[in-house]
Design a protein around this motif. Structure first.
Motif, PDB file in Angstrom:
ATOM      1  N   VAL A  89       0.858  -1.181   0.000  1.00  0.00           N
ATOM      2  CA  VAL A  89       0.000   0.000   0.000  1.00  0.00           C
ATOM      3  C   VAL A  89       0.896   1.234   0.000  1.00  0.00           C
ATOM      4  CG1 VAL A  89      -1.796   1.271   1.253  1.00  0.00           C
ATOM      5  CG2 VAL A  89      -1.795  -1.233   1.282  1.00  0.00           C
ATOM      6  N   CYS A  90       0.483   2.263  -0.736  1.00  0.00           N
ATOM      7  CA  CYS A  90       1.219   3.534  -0.757  1.00  0.00           C
ATOM      8  C   CYS A  90       0.348   4.621  -0.148  1.00  0.00           C
ATOM      9  CB  CYS A  90       1.596   3.898  -2.188  1.00  0.00           C
ATOM     10  SG  CYS A  90       2.397   5.514  -2.341  1.00  0.00           S
ATOM     11  N   THR A  91       0.892   5.360   0.812  1.00  0.00           N
ATOM     12  CA  THR A  91       0.116   6.408   1.469  1.00  0.00           C
ATOM     13  C   THR A  91       0.388   7.800   0.906  1.00  0.00           C
ATOM     14  OG1 THR A  91       1.699   6.613   3.298  1.00  0.00           O
ATOM     15  CG2 THR A  91      -0.149   5.112   3.618  1.00  0.00           C
ATOM     16  N   GLY A  92       0.752   7.869  -0.363  1.00  0.00           N
ATOM     17  CA  GLY A  92       0.710   9.135  -1.070  1.00  0.00           C
ATOM     18  C   GLY A  92       1.988   9.938  -1.164  1.00  0.00           C
ATOM     19  N   ASP A  93       1.842  11.097  -1.800  1.00  0.00           N
ATOM     20  CA  ASP A  93       2.935  11.974  -2.228  1.00  0.00           C
ATOM     21  C   ASP A  93       3.858  11.240  -3.192  1.00  0.00           C
ATOM     22  OD1 ASP A  93       1.959  14.244  -1.086  1.00  0.00           O
ATOM     23  OD2 ASP A  93       3.669  14.603   0.224  1.00  0.00           O
ATOM     24  N   ASP A  97      -2.580  15.878  -4.633  1.00  0.00           N
ATOM     25  CA  ASP A  97      -3.744  16.753  -4.711  1.00  0.00           C
ATOM     26  C   ASP A  97      -3.390  18.063  -5.417  1.00  0.00           C
ATOM     27  OD1 ASP A  97      -6.404  17.836  -3.891  1.00  0.00           O
ATOM     28  OD2 ASP A  97      -5.195  19.066  -2.548  1.00  0.00           O
ATOM     29  N   ALA A  98      -2.272  18.665  -5.018  1.00  0.00           N
ATOM     30  CA  ALA A  98      -1.871  19.951  -5.584  1.00  0.00           C
ATOM     31  C   ALA A  98      -1.526  19.836  -7.072  1.00  0.00           C
ATOM     32  CB  ALA A  98      -0.682  20.513  -4.809  1.00  0.00           C
ATOM     33  N   VAL A  99      -0.819  18.777  -7.443  1.00  0.00           N
ATOM     34  CA  VAL A  99      -0.430  18.605  -8.843  1.00  0.00           C
ATOM     35  C   VAL A  99      -1.627  18.181  -9.687  1.00  0.00           C
ATOM     36  CG1 VAL A  99       0.995  17.231 -10.424  1.00  0.00           C
ATOM     37  CG2 VAL A  99       1.985  18.139  -8.310  1.00  0.00           C
ATOM     38  N   GLY A 100      -2.419  17.254  -9.173  1.00  0.00           N
ATOM     39  CA  GLY A 100      -3.583  16.786  -9.920  1.00  0.00           C
ATOM     40  C   GLY A 100      -4.549  17.906 -10.257  1.00  0.00           C
ATOM     41  N   TYR A 101      -4.748  18.804  -9.307  1.00  0.00           N
ATOM     42  CA  TYR A 101      -5.690  19.907  -9.492  1.00  0.00           C
ATOM     43  C   TYR A 101      -4.995  21.228  -9.844  1.00  0.00           C
ATOM     44  CZ  TYR A 101      -9.397  16.933  -7.647  1.00  0.00           C
ATOM     45  OH  TYR A 101     -10.310  15.917  -7.461  1.00  0.00           O
ATOM     46  N   ARG A 150      -5.853  12.860  -9.395  1.00  0.00           N
ATOM     47  CA  ARG A 150      -7.133  13.396  -8.931  1.00  0.00           C
ATOM     48  C   ARG A 150      -8.086  12.300  -8.466  1.00  0.00           C
ATOM     49  NH1 ARG A 150      -6.587  16.708 -13.601  1.00  0.00           N
ATOM     50  NH2 ARG A 150      -8.113  15.471 -14.777  1.00  0.00           N
ATOM     51  N   GLU A 151      -7.963  11.121  -9.043  1.00  0.00           N
ATOM     52  CA  GLU A 151      -8.892  10.030  -8.743  1.00  0.00           C
ATOM     53  C   GLU A 151      -8.464   9.180  -7.547  1.00  0.00           C
ATOM     54  OE1 GLU A 151      -9.127   8.016 -12.487  1.00  0.00           O
ATOM     55  OE2 GLU A 151     -10.487   9.526 -13.363  1.00  0.00           O
ATOM     56  N   LEU A 152      -7.319   9.479  -6.957  1.00  0.00           N
ATOM     57  CA  LEU A 152      -6.873   8.717  -5.792  1.00  0.00           C
ATOM     58  C   LEU A 152      -7.786   8.978  -4.590  1.00  0.00           C
ATOM     59  CD1 LEU A 152      -3.001   9.256  -6.024  1.00  0.00           C
ATOM     60  CD2 LEU A 152      -4.251   7.142  -6.516  1.00  0.00           C
ATOM     61  N   ILE A 183      -0.121  25.355  -4.737  1.00  0.00           N
ATOM     62  CA  ILE A 183       0.255  25.402  -3.319  1.00  0.00           C
ATOM     63  C   ILE A 183       0.228  23.967  -2.819  1.00  0.00           C
ATOM     64  CG2 ILE A 183      -2.132  25.870  -2.598  1.00  0.00           C
ATOM     65  CD1 ILE A 183      -0.857  27.504  -0.267  1.00  0.00           C
ATOM     66  N   CYS A 184       1.316  23.538  -2.164  1.00  0.00           N
ATOM     67  CA  CYS A 184       1.461  22.115  -1.831  1.00  0.00           C
ATOM     68  C   CYS A 184       0.760  21.727  -0.523  1.00  0.00           C
ATOM     69  CB  CYS A 184       2.934  21.721  -1.761  1.00  0.00           C
ATOM     70  SG  CYS A 184       3.817  22.457  -0.368  1.00  0.00           S
TER      71      CYS A 184
END
Length: 236
Positions: free
Chosen positions: A32-36, A65-69, A107-109, A73-74
């Motif tokens: 499992v990956c918890t993001g970033d 979230d910041a890159v997808g959208y 974005r879909e994560l 701002i990070c």
């Protein structure tokens, strides 16, 4: 049941490949990956595509979230204005580099995931159940608050880039550390394995890789020298 958890890859493809190879040797049942997934290093598309190829269950991080959208701002808390400026440079570079298809994937994560293993309910988030960018540092007031009202058997997060495990009565708070941008004083990539049985047992693994190549690529692409220094030292 053995669950590998990776987090905070931050576009560091070489570190991710080294960790996935290490995981393969350790008899793990699921990863499992918890993001970033993205930010700071220079291989955001390659990191996203490798995780997609491996069908790794992945949670959204604040950078994703910041890159997808394309938020510019990070969502990180940087008291030093220079660090904030560098984060903006990283975010702008990553937004310009990531393909539209991969932005859609980010974005879909999901923001969180609760999985049941051998009777244990384990929640996976990036920052905390309260906010995607909340730091649950070891022994912090924020961690005490979250775990005081937590209803599952274990909470697994990332975001701080420092791996640890702490028990709050009968519940566990587990931080997966960082594959691509560790802050525990070592340049090695780190991740965890959770052994699920009557109790939870957590292994913290440190994996060497060619971090100098990653640091050189950062500089070659015109990103801040501080990013290369972080990769070489494993410090914030």
């Amino acid at each position: 049941m053995r669950i590998a958890v990776i987090s905070d890859i931050h576009s560091n493809l070489l570190a991710l490949k080294a960790v996935l190879e290490d995981i393969k040797k350790r008899g793990v049942d699921i990863t499992v990956c918890t993001g970033d997934l993205v930010g700071y290093c220079t291989y955001p598309n390659e990191v996203i595509e490798l995780l997609r190829e491996k069908n790794i269950l992945t949670i959204m991080g604040n950078y994703d979230d910041a890159v997808g959208y394309e938020k510019f701002i990070c969502g990180c808390d940087y008291p030093d204005p220079k660090d904030m400026e560098n984060a903006s440079i990283s975010l702008n570079y990553t937004i310009e580099t990531v393909t539209e298809e991969n932005k859609r994937f980010l974005r879909e994560l999901p923001l969180e995931m609760v999985l049941k293993f051998e009777g244990k309910n384990i929640m996976f988030v990036h920052g905390s159940p309260r906010r995607i960018n909340e730091y649950l540092k070891e022994n912090s007031k924020e961690a005490e608050e979250v775990m005081g009202e937590f209803k599952y058997d274990a909470l697994v997060c990332g975001h701080t880039h420092i791996p640890y495990v702490k028990k709050y009565k009968d519940k566990y708070l587990i931080n997966a550390g960082s594959v691509g941008k560790p802050k525990n004083g070592s340049p090695n990539a780190n991740y965890i394995i959770i052994n699920v049985g009557e109790e939870l047992d957590v292994e913290i693994h440190s994996v060497p890789y060619n971090y100098e190549t990653v640091a050189e690529e950062i500089l070659k692409n015109g990103l801040p020298e501080k990013f290369a220094e972080n990769i070489r030292t494993g410090k914030a």
